[in-house]
Design a protein around this motif. Structure first.
Motif, PDB file in Angstrom:
ATOM      1  N   ARG A 172       0.834  -1.245  -0.115  1.00  0.00           N
ATOM      2  CA  ARG A 172       0.043  -0.111   0.107  1.00  0.00           C
ATOM      3  C   ARG A 172       0.972   1.196   0.085  1.00  0.00           C
ATOM      4  O   ARG A 172       2.041   1.442   0.462  1.00  0.00           O
ATOM      5  CB  ARG A 172      -0.970   0.082   1.286  1.00  0.00           C
ATOM      6  CG  ARG A 172      -2.001  -1.191   1.265  1.00  0.00           C
ATOM      7  CD  ARG A 172      -2.695  -0.765   2.330  1.00  0.00           C
ATOM      8  NE  ARG A 172      -2.443  -0.338   3.666  1.00  0.00           N
ATOM      9  CZ  ARG A 172      -2.251  -1.127   4.689  1.00  0.00           C
ATOM     10  NH1 ARG A 172      -2.199  -2.452   4.544  1.00  0.00           N
ATOM     11  NH2 ARG A 172      -1.621  -0.743   5.758  1.00  0.00           N
ATOM     12  N   SER A 173       0.482   2.290  -0.738  1.00  0.00           N
ATOM     13  CA  SER A 173       1.228   3.542  -0.812  1.00  0.00           C
ATOM     14  C   SER A 173       0.256   4.515  -1.176  1.00  0.00           C
ATOM     15  O   SER A 173      -0.519   4.402  -2.220  1.00  0.00           O
ATOM     16  CB  SER A 173       2.284   3.279  -1.835  1.00  0.00           C
ATOM     17  OG  SER A 173       2.959   4.808  -1.810  1.00  0.00           O
ATOM     18  N   SER A 174       0.281   5.665  -0.528  1.00  0.00           N
ATOM     19  CA  SER A 174      -0.460   6.865  -0.895  1.00  0.00           C
ATOM     20  C   SER A 174       0.246   7.594  -1.586  1.00  0.00           C
ATOM     21  O   SER A 174      -0.251   8.911  -2.377  1.00  0.00           O
ATOM     22  CB  SER A 174      -0.835   7.702   0.359  1.00  0.00           C
ATOM     23  OG  SER A 174       0.584   8.198   1.186  1.00  0.00           O
ATOM     24  N   GLY A 220      -2.884   3.984  -5.045  1.00  0.00           N
ATOM     25  CA  GLY A 220      -2.924   3.136  -3.903  1.00  0.00           C
ATOM     26  C   GLY A 220      -1.818   2.364  -3.538  1.00  0.00           C
ATOM     27  O   GLY A 220      -1.960   1.340  -2.504  1.00  0.00           O
TER      28      GLY A 220
END
Length: 511
Positions: free
Chosen positions: A468-470, A475
């Motif tokens: 997960r990554s913003s 995402g």
């Protein structure tokens, strides 16, 4: 010593592929350093300042607007002192203090010196001056066998301190460096193999162990006192009280353990890597509980075990840690190891590590005694842009911006591409030249550092998974991405989709 001498040496090291020349350049630099400069200089060369992380981000550095010096006057000692001031700046008004200190340092540095210091601060100094090469240079400059320097560095956990001893302490001082409970040791590293059978063919009788998708830990205990360190030897004891309490219950008065920690879900399966790392890096959050698993023991109750075979170490480890022993099977039969690796994958882990039962603990080394085997995933992605390289890659288009197809516009790019990561790994010299010659034909615009491209070039990328990554609109971000090769046989419409990548997220993470 003036800082510009270090900068010039780094440039020379980055400009050559010859290991001998790299060692020669670094040894000549080390030989000119004074005893009060050597630990700082080695920290600069490895982008690991003596003070540790300075808490300065990319934005703070790139937002600086100063007129740099035209003449090199900064010394190694002066920069080290400024890093001391930056490291201790905290509390109310510290942001302004840091900005002032950075501004003054940048003003006193020449453009080349400042560019070098930025890379040191951010830990992005990719010049080929890796620790293995620098270890050889320390040995040559000090007139010592490389093995003696390497062993002292692994046992002290500090190449910088080892360099000081090698260059300025009396003969025999290196040999006096030993294991010390409470002082972290450089961790032993694993090579890679394509299959479990290939790994067993190298290691023979082996301990085949689950490869957990967590965070590496090294734990030291003396009496009631327990200290926990990361892979990079940073202490995090205060962040992991649950691990401290577990280790206090072990049947040993003094012990050094190597292992991994991760968080489990309600079903006992590993939670997402991001969950573990978020908890691992938190000073206060206790909502996620970490559990430790240990796979090696370096010392117990006055006995150093690093030179003992793994078979002996494992027996002692099992006695000390009990249920916190990493799952493993002992075998020399490839078919047994393969079946065990299937069990590891079915349990939600990354794969296995195959370890020779006859091998000692080679701290800080990546040899053939430990071999990791993980499924390799490949995806066809589109190159969105490329960044100009640095060091030996100066003048070449290197770091690729990678996009996955968004066929239905779920992430705002209907029929277009969603950025999912960057990589410069796996690019050969031939590919770098090809990119630099070819990418301008696809250029749609550029900045000082980035060339944007038409979305037409498909590249095959190997990854270890996603997380997960913003940072990116899809995402997620790629984990350990590296280039396998370009796919001129494929059109951008045939690229893999963002939905296919998101399907790799652990259950519950893709929502």
């Amino acid at each position: 010593m003036l800082l510009h001498e270090v900068v010039a040496t780094v440039a020379a090291v980055g400009a050559t592929r010859s290991r001998r020349v790299k060692v020669d350049e670094l040894a000549a630099l080390l030989a000119r350093l004074g005893p009060e400069e050597v630990t700082a200089a080695v920290g600069f060369l490895t982008a690991s300042p003596r003070q540790g992380r300075l808490g300065i981000g990319w934005r703070s550095l790139t937002d600086l607007r100063v007129e740099h010096a035209t003449t090199a006057t900064l010394t190694v000692a002066e920069v080290d002192a400024e890093f001391d001031r930056l490291a201790v700046a905290s509390g109310p008004g510290s942001a302004a203090d840091r900005a002032r200190l950075l501004h003054d340092l940048a003003r006193r540095a020449t453009p080349d010196e400042w560019g070098f210091l930025v890379r040191v601060i951010l830990g992005e100094l990719r010049t080929g001056a890796l620790e293995g090469v620098l270890t050889e240079a320390v040995a040559r400059a000090g007139g010592h066998p490389t093995d003696a320097v390497r062993r002292a560095a692994m046992l002290s956990g500090s190449l910088a301190e080892t360099a000081r001893i090698a260059l300025f302490e009396p003969d025999g001082a290196l040999q006096e460096v030993g294991l010390e409970v409470g002082r972290p040791v450089l961790p032993m590293l694993a090579a890679s193999a394509a299959t479990v059978a290939d790994a067993v063919a190298v290691t023979g009788e082996s301990s085949v162990e689950f490869k957990l998708d967590g965070a590496r830990i090294q734990v030291h205990r003396r009496g009631h006192d327990v200290r926990v360190f990361t892979r990079s030897l940073a202490e995090i004891t205060h962040r992991v009280p649950e691990i401290v309490e577990i280790v206090r219950g072990f049947d040993a008065d003094s012990v050094i353990l190597d292992g991994e920690t991760l968080a489990l879900d309600a079903d006992g399966r590993p939670r997402a890597f991001q969950d573990t790392m978020a908890r691992f890096g938190a000073d206060a959050d206790r909502s996620v509980v970490l559990r430790p698993w240990f796979f090696d023991i370096l010392h117990v109750d006055g006995r150093d075990l690093i030179d003992a075979p793994l078979s002996e170490r494992r027996a002692e480890l099992a006695r000390v840690v009990g249920d916190n022993l990493v799952p493993a099977t002992l075998t020399g039969q490839p078919e047994v190891a393969v079946e065990f690796s299937r069990d590891a994958l079915a349990a939600g882990h990354e794969g296995v590590v195959v370890k020779s039962l006859a091998a000692s603990y080679a701290a800080g080394r990546r040899g053939s005694a430990w071999i990791k085997v993980k499924p390799v995933l490949t995806f066809d992605l589109v190159v969105l842009a490329a960044e100009w390289g640095s060091g030996r890659r100066t003048g070449l288009l290197s770091n690729l911006h990678l996009g996955a197809l968004d066929p239905v516009g779920e992430f705002g790019a209907a029929g277009g591409f969603v950025m999912v990561g960057k990589t410069f790994k796996g690019l050969t010299d031939a590919l770098l030249r090809w990119q630099t010659e070819t990418f301008p034909e696809y250029e749609t615009g550029r900045t000082a550092h980035v060339v944007r491209l038409r979305h037409e070039l498909v590249v095959e990328i190997a990854i270890d998974g996603v997380q997960r990554s913003s940072r990116y609109p899809g995402g997620l971000a790629l984990r350990f991405a590296r280039v396998k090769g370009y796919r001129p046989d494929k059109s951008p419409a045939e690229a893999d989709t963002i939905q296919a990548l998101r399907a790799l997220l652990p259950a519950g993470d893709s929502a």
